[in-house]
Design a protein around this motif. Structure first.
Motif, PDB file in Angstrom:
ATOM      1  N   TYR A 155      -3.140  10.402   7.567  1.00 43.15           N
ATOM      2  CA  TYR A 155      -4.179  10.015   8.544  1.00 43.15           C
ATOM      3  C   TYR A 155      -5.106   8.964   7.945  1.00 43.15           C
ATOM      4  CZ  TYR A 155      -2.629  14.120  11.112  1.00 43.15           C
ATOM      5  OH  TYR A 155      -1.863  15.032  11.781  1.00 43.15           O
ATOM      6  N   THR A 156      -5.379   9.136   6.659  1.00 42.23           N
ATOM      7  CA  THR A 156      -6.219   8.139   5.986  1.00 42.23           C
ATOM      8  C   THR A 156      -5.520   6.786   5.982  1.00 42.23           C
ATOM      9  OG1 THR A 156      -7.121   9.886   4.595  1.00 42.23           O
ATOM     10  CG2 THR A 156      -7.486   7.623   3.859  1.00 42.23           C
ATOM     11  N   ALA A 157      -4.218   6.804   5.658  1.00 41.80           N
ATOM     12  CA  ALA A 157      -3.452   5.550   5.613  1.00 41.80           C
ATOM     13  C   ALA A 157      -3.414   4.890   6.992  1.00 41.80           C
ATOM     14  CB  ALA A 157      -2.030   5.837   5.120  1.00 41.80           C
ATOM     15  N   GLY A 184      -0.462   5.688  -4.472  1.00 42.71           N
ATOM     16  CA  GLY A 184      -0.425   7.151  -4.441  1.00 42.71           C
ATOM     17  C   GLY A 184      -0.215   7.654  -3.026  1.00 42.71           C
ATOM     18  N   HIS A 185      -0.835   8.793  -2.727  1.00 41.03           N
ATOM     19  CA  HIS A 185      -0.634   9.416  -1.404  1.00 41.03           C
ATOM     20  C   HIS A 185      -1.007   8.458  -0.274  1.00 41.03           C
ATOM     21  CE1 HIS A 185      -0.768  13.102  -3.880  1.00 41.03           C
ATOM     22  NE2 HIS A 185       0.105  13.508  -2.996  1.00 41.03           N
ATOM     23  N   VAL A 186      -2.154   7.812  -0.397  1.00 42.84           N
ATOM     24  CA  VAL A 186      -2.605   6.931   0.683  1.00 42.84           C
ATOM     25  C   VAL A 186      -1.981   5.537   0.528  1.00 42.84           C
ATOM     26  CG1 VAL A 186      -4.579   5.882   1.840  1.00 42.84           C
ATOM     27  CG2 VAL A 186      -4.787   8.172   0.864  1.00 42.84           C
ATOM     28  N   THR A 204       0.446  -2.851  -7.074  1.00 48.11           N
ATOM     29  CA  THR A 204       0.315  -2.468  -8.482  1.00 48.11           C
ATOM     30  C   THR A 204      -0.056  -0.991  -8.572  1.00 48.11           C
ATOM     31  OG1 THR A 204      -0.761  -2.990 -10.585  1.00 48.11           O
ATOM     32  CG2 THR A 204      -2.151  -3.068  -8.645  1.00 48.11           C
ATOM     33  N   ASP A 205       0.272  -0.387  -9.704  1.00 46.15           N
ATOM     34  CA  ASP A 205      -0.138   0.995  -9.978  1.00 46.15           C
ATOM     35  C   ASP A 205      -0.062   1.187 -11.488  1.00 46.15           C
ATOM     36  OD1 ASP A 205      -0.100   3.811  -8.035  1.00 46.15           O
ATOM     37  OD2 ASP A 205      -0.041   4.025 -10.210  1.00 46.15           O
ATOM     38  N   VAL A 206      -0.947   2.003 -12.037  1.00 47.37           N
ATOM     39  CA  VAL A 206      -0.860   2.270 -13.486  1.00 47.37           C
ATOM     40  C   VAL A 206       0.385   3.077 -13.809  1.00 47.37           C
ATOM     41  CG1 VAL A 206      -3.234   2.104 -14.332  1.00 47.37           C
ATOM     42  CG2 VAL A 206      -2.505   4.179 -13.170  1.00 47.37           C
TER      43      VAL A 206
END
Ligand SMILES: NC(=O)c1ccc[n+]([C@@H]2O[C@H](COP(=O)([O-])OP(=O)(O)OC[C@H]3O[C@@H](n4cnc5c(N)ncnc54)[C@H](O)[C@@H]3O)[C@@H](O)[C@H]2O)c1
Length: 347
Positions: A155-157, A184-186, A204-206
């Motif tokens: 829902y946030t996304a 991540g999740h969103v 990007t993501d760590v």
């Protein structure tokens, strides 16, 4: 229940701040109620490691305050509250130890008699919510099988995608270069939605394991979040940690728009003015990322997916209203709008 006296820096700005040392777990936990509306506030429970107990309390207070703005901005008839459970030093809270902590926390929430309704936040799981619900009725964010909203992230996304489209305005999403920081999740779900909408993605993501999603979506992979933030793009969507916009990064931004899910994107409120002066359009985080709260809060009236969708869609018109107030920063405009809306609607 043992109440520990801590110097939490509580001011008269908060309706209530309760701090306990859990009688079963020995862990410090706090509930901060910034505002109640109709006697009720809502906000997640964060489970995190803090240097000192007072830091945990300060975090609960800061987050509770932003929940008041988030609920009001989304037109919800709710005040802002937030809770934290300070994890043990090694960050490990499992098995019976975790159950004891959740029991302590459930009792703390119950003692507030409904003035604070808890929900999932960073470090807490849906299973934790089920466990807490054994000890108090004042829990939102139940599994879908129990008639609840389930995981709030989709829902946030959805709300963030709407915020991005509102921020792009007449510029189409198709062909727009959008940078998503944090998959991540969103952020992962958002990237899928934007790719489906025809955006040209850089991500990007760590966590290097997230590169698989970039490959799946045909997105460009950027090695670090600072490079990603400063890319020449149409829009930057921060979906990882907060405080990435500060005195050092804002002057270097090349993208004209920043709109994403991350909470507390500004290092401090003054950055809102800096963005305004630089002509960067910033979607206030508490407006753009309200989709999850809208879904979870709907459980208070009996979860209704259509109603949730309508309210999430309204994030777009709320942002348009914010952007129409051109004489101030978008942060100031969004706070003004939220202040006008405190009290919200019933359902
Ligand atoms: N989950 C929700 O419904 C929700 C609602 C409102 C706001 N938010 C906010 O949105 C943000 C993301 O939430 P989430 O639930 O997706 O969290 P998450 O933990 O699932 O995802 C965060 C991702 O960011 C990555 N990350 C961490 N530091 C990074 C860095 N420096 N550079 C690049 N990537 C980094 C992590 O590896 C992870 O993949 C958070 O700020 C959260 O507070 C989430």
């Amino acid at each position: 229940m043992a109440t520990v006296e801590l110097d939490s820096g509580v001011t008269e700005d908060y309706e209530d701040v309760r701090v306990i040392e859990g009688p079963r777990s020995g862990l410090t936990m706090a509930v901060a109620i910034h505002r109640t509306v109709d006697g009720r506030s809502l906000g997640g429970c964060r489970m995190w490691t803090y240097p000192q107990a007072a830091d945990a309390v300060a975090d609960a207070e800061r987050l509770a305050r932003s929940m008041t703005f988030k609920a009001a901005g989304a037109g919800l008839r709710l005040g802002g509250g937030k809770a934290v459970i300070a994890l043990p030093r090694d960050g490990v809270l499992a098995g019976e130890y975790r159950q004891a902590a959740l029991h302590d926390f459930g009792d703390l929430v119950e003692s507030l008699e409904g003035r604070y309704v808890t929900a999932q936040d960073v470090g807490a799981t849906l299973d934790d919510m089920v466990e807490i619900a054994r000890w108090t009725d004042h829990v939102a964010g139940h599994p879908i099988e129990e008639g609840g909203a389930g995981d709030p992230s989709p829902y946030t996304a959805e709300g963030v995608e709407i915020a991005i489209r509102a921020s792009l305005g007449p510029r189409a999403l198709v062909g727009a270069r959008v940078v998503v920081i944090g998959l991540g999740h969103v952020g992962g779900e958002l990237a899928r939605r934007l790719a489906a909408g025809g955006a040209r993605l850089a991500v990007t993501d760590v966590n290097p394991a997230r590169r698989a999603l970039a490959d799946e979506l045909g997105a460009e992979w950027i090695d670090d979040s600072r490079t990603a933030l400063l890319l020449d793009a149409d829009l930057i969507a921060p979906c990882a940690l907060g405080r990435l916009l500060d005195e050092e990064t804002v002057p270097l931004l090349k993208a004209p728009i920043v709109a994403g899910a991350a909470n507390n994107q500004l290092a401090h409120d003054g950055i809102g003015q800096l963005l305004h002066e630089r002509g960067v359009l910033w979607a206030p985080d508490f407006v753009a990322n309200a989709g999850g709260l809208i879904a979870v809060a709907d459980e208070l009236y009996g979860f209704d997916r259509d109603r949730v969708e309508r309210k999430i869609a309204a994030i777009g018109s709320t942002l348009e209203e914010v952007y129409a107030r051109t004489t101030t920063s978008t942060l100031t405009a969004a706070k003004e709008l939220a202040a006008e809306r405190v009290g919200g609607e019933n359902a």
